[in-house]
Design an enzyme around this catalytic site. Structure first.
Site, PDB file in Angstrom:
ATOM      1  N   CYS A   2       0.996  -1.192   0.027  1.00 13.61           N
ATOM      2  CA  CYS A   2      -0.045  -0.130   0.130  1.00 13.61           C
ATOM      3  C   CYS A   2       0.927   1.179  -0.110  1.00 13.61           C
ATOM      4  CB  CYS A   2      -0.860   0.046   0.929  1.00 13.61           C
ATOM      5  SG  CYS A   2      -1.909  -1.361   1.357  1.00 13.61           S
ATOM      6  N   GLY A  28      -0.724   0.883  -4.959  1.00 11.18           N
ATOM      7  CA  GLY A  28      -1.980   0.158  -4.775  1.00 11.18           C
ATOM      8  C   GLY A  28      -2.981   0.872  -5.649  1.00 11.18           C
ATOM      9  N   ASN A 100       0.969   0.571   5.968  1.00  8.51           N
ATOM     10  CA  ASN A 100       1.412  -0.490   5.190  1.00  8.51           C
ATOM     11  C   ASN A 100       2.194  -1.467   5.448  1.00  8.51           C
ATOM     12  OD1 ASN A 100       2.725  -1.096   2.417  1.00  8.51           O
ATOM     13  ND2 ASN A 100       4.300   0.425   2.734  1.00  8.51           N
ATOM     14  N   GLY A 101       1.853  -2.578   4.859  1.00 13.57           N
ATOM     15  CA  GLY A 101       2.498  -3.747   5.493  1.00 13.57           C
ATOM     16  C   GLY A 101       1.635  -4.896   5.612  1.00 13.57           C
ATOM     17  N   TYR A 255      11.262  -3.594  -7.363  1.00 16.26           N
ATOM     18  CA  TYR A 255      10.106  -3.527  -7.916  1.00 16.26           C
ATOM     19  C   TYR A 255       9.083  -2.437  -7.520  1.00 16.26           C
ATOM     20  CZ  TYR A 255       5.578  -4.729  -9.781  1.00 16.26           C
ATOM     21  OH  TYR A 255       4.415  -4.652 -10.253  1.00 16.26           O
TER      22      TYR A 255
HETATM   23  P1  AMP Z   1       4.987 -13.649 -13.095  1.00 11.37           P
HETATM   24  O1  AMP Z   1       4.550 -13.157 -14.432  1.00 11.37           O
HETATM   25  O2  AMP Z   1       4.087 -14.359 -12.380  1.00 11.37           O
HETATM   26  O3  AMP Z   1       6.395 -14.215 -13.469  1.00 11.37           O
HETATM   27  O4  AMP Z   1       5.363 -12.278 -12.367  1.00 11.37           O
HETATM   28  C1  AMP Z   1       6.473 -11.328 -12.532  1.00 11.37           C
HETATM   29  C2  AMP Z   1       6.142 -10.331 -13.276  1.00 11.37           C
HETATM   30  O5  AMP Z   1       5.055  -9.460 -12.215  1.00 11.37           O
HETATM   31  C3  AMP Z   1       6.980  -9.306 -13.436  1.00 11.37           C
HETATM   32  O6  AMP Z   1       7.064  -8.500 -14.560  1.00 11.37           O
HETATM   33  C4  AMP Z   1       7.018  -8.321 -12.283  1.00 11.37           C
HETATM   34  O7  AMP Z   1       7.207  -6.912 -12.785  1.00 11.37           O
HETATM   35  C5  AMP Z   1       5.718  -8.450 -11.831  1.00 11.37           C
HETATM   36  N1  AMP Z   1       5.627  -8.330 -10.451  1.00 11.37           N
HETATM   37  C6  AMP Z   1       6.526  -8.955  -9.260  1.00 11.37           C
HETATM   38  N2  AMP Z   1       6.132  -9.063  -8.114  1.00 11.37           N
HETATM   39  C7  AMP Z   1       4.907  -8.414  -8.097  1.00 11.37           C
HETATM   40  C8  AMP Z   1       4.111  -7.712  -7.421  1.00 11.37           C
HETATM   41  N3  AMP Z   1       4.156  -8.388  -5.835  1.00 11.37           N
HETATM   42  N4  AMP Z   1       2.871  -7.195  -7.548  1.00 11.37           N
HETATM   43  C9  AMP Z   1       2.546  -7.268  -8.926  1.00 11.37           C
HETATM   44  N5  AMP Z   1       3.116  -7.391  -9.812  1.00 11.37           N
HETATM   45  C10 AMP Z   1       4.447  -8.062  -9.419  1.00 11.37           C
END
Ligand code: AMP
Length: 476
Positions: A2, A28, A100-101, A255
């Site tokens: 968040c 978020g 947040n957390g 990220y």
């Molecule tokens: P996946 O497609 O399941 O392998 O997820 C990896 C992709 O999701 C990457 O392109 C990341 O930029 C994105 N990503 C990684 N962690 C998160 C997260 N916690 N929430 C949303 N997107 C994420």
């Protein structure tokens, strides 16, 4: 995950709260809310994006000289309005809170709040756990003569009971404005200030990016376990409350945080550049010699350019992005995720045709994005595709607020890089090494739990199971 923002000033802070939340929108998009205080609390919350929830009437309807704002990305608890923050209570004081957390001992807290303090939670949002715990500890003080020490003691008692990751901002009605973190400081929280014609204004936020847009000067990050209280006379009080070893979430740099934010003295973009340069070591070791390096837009740009620089090959943009598509990662079914990923990017044909391409993304979780991209790039003529992850293999679920899905879905928890390359159809898959990442953060103690399984708060297998069940239940 968040985004939180609190502003404490003189005039009506609501227009700036709304503006600030738009700068935290990347943290978020499930819901957003604000609460203001001006003798009483006024609140407005809704589902979706900030600009769809608040309009030109909101500053008038929700006005106050102090206020809190929140954007929510549901990790535990359903993404419905009942769970949207902020939350407020009127006993023992008017208290409003955003956080947040992720609280990890929710079952035990819920039970003790009910049995010991007769407080029943009507939501699955964990800010209620922190707020009710704080309120039930505060009510034991001499409320008529409440002192700053009482407030800090209440923070300490709350930290002793609430386990997990939390950065929280609280309005204590007619007393002041409070911010605190968990004993490990897992989530970011920064303090800012500015001087206006109406006097001094203070703010706390998840990230500095919103300070830049709102014209706040950065004062400092809150340390792990620290609390800062600003009283009604704008006097700033500070105490290091319950403190454990620092464990700042490294995934904030990888990220989550915006590339223009500065957290613990480090610009996020520069951190990504450093990680990209370090990646060159494992890429060389794998014997890969790409014609160029490209990124998966948008968070991977600095990784890719750092890697290209270090390898001495060009960086190219190989994908156009459709900016009007939602987030694929948290779509409820795998089929929907795949459809969304397909609609997100489109290869630039002339750039990739006949070339050996190194594609950099911040992470691989379920492999949905990687698998689709490799297939797409090959179908548009790429000769070889190497998929490069700027983070080390994610092998363990995050229990501190980053949604990485259940362990059974996490690819690297079950397969080696060679098998993952085969599964996604790439000529190679290369990860950042965990040792290299740890070396980069030798001077900032970080949480690497999603890579190593070493959870700074400590966990039992039962607790991990409970958290996983709670998550799955909310998703269903
Ligand atoms: P996946 O497609 O399941 O392998 O997820 C990896 C992709 O999701 C990457 O392109 C990341 O930029 C994105 N990503 C990684 N962690 C998160 C997260 N916690 N929430 C949303 N997107 C994420």
């Amino acid at each position: 995950m968040c985004g939180i923002l609190g502003i404490f000033g003189n005039g009506n802070v609501t227009p700036e709260l709304i503006l600030g939340l738009t700068a935290l929108q990347h943290r978020g998009q499930d819901s957003a809310g604000i609460v203001s205080f001006d003798g009483s609390f006024r609140m407005k919350k809704g589902l979706g994006y900030v600009d769809g929830i608040f309009d030109e009437r909101t500053p008038e309807e929700v006005q106050g000289y102090c206020g809190l704002g929140h954007v929510r990305y549901a990790t535990i608890g359903t993404p419905d309005i009942l769970n949207a923050q902020p939350f407020a209570v009127n006993y023992p004081f008017g208290l409003a809170m955003v956080h947040n957390g992720n609280v990890i001992n929710f079952a035990q807290l819920r039970k003790s709040l009910y049995e010991d303090h007769h407080r029943l939670l009507d939501t699955s949002n964990d800010v209620a756990l922190i707020l009710y715990t704080f309120a039930s500890q505060l009510e034991m003080k001499d409320l008529k003569n409440l002192t700053v020490d009482d407030i800090f003691d209440t923070v300490e008692a709350t930290q002793a009971r609430v386990r997990g990751a939390y950065s929280a901002i609280t309005i204590i009605a007619n007393r002041g404005f409070l911010a605190f973190t968990d004993p490990h400081g897992i989530r970011p929280i920064v303090m800012g200030r500015k001087y206006t014609d109406k006097g001094l204004v203070y703010a706390f936020a998840s990230e500095t990016t919103c300070f830049d847009y709102l014209g706040f000067e950065f004062v400092r990050d809150l340390g792990h376990g620290e609390a800062v209280f600003i009283d009604q006379n704008m006097q700033v009080h500070q105490r290091t409350c319950q403190r454990s070893t620092q464990a700042f979430c490294v995934f904030e740099y990888i990220y989550f945080s915006s590339e223009d934010s500065v957290i613990h003295g480090r610009l996020v973009a520069s951190e990504r550049l450093r990680m990209g340069r370090t990646l060159a070591r494992t890429v060389r070791e794998a014997g890969i010699q790409p014609d160029f390096v490209m990124d998966v837009p948008n968070s991977a740009y600095f990784f890719a350019s750092g890697l290209a620089e270090e390898l001495g090959v060009p960086y190219r943009r190989g994908l156009a992005k459709n900016h009007h598509i939602g987030r694929s990662f948290i779509s409820p079914t795998q089929q929907k995720r795949e459809i969304m990923v397909r609609q997100k990017v489109n290869p630039l044909r002339d750039v990739i045709r006949g070339r050996k391409v190194a594609v950099v993304d911040d992470s691989i979780v379920r492999g949905t994005t990687a698998k689709h991209l490799v297939r797409l790039l090959k179908s548009r003529g790429a000769k070889e595709v190497y998929f490069i992850s700027a983070s080390p293999p994610i092998k363990h679920p995050c229990i501190y607020g980053i949604d990485m899905s259940a362990k059974e879905e996490i690819l690297a928890a079950h397969y080696a890089p060679g098998e993952i390359a085969h599964y996604i159809g790439a000529d190679a898959v290369v990860y950042q090494s965990l040792e290299d990442l740890r070396d980069l953060y030798a001077d900032l103690p970080c949480c690497f739990a999603c890579f190593s399984g070493e959870y700074p708060t400590g966990v039992t297998r039962e607790l991990l199971n409970d958290i996983e069940q709670e998550k799955l239940c909310a998703k269903r």
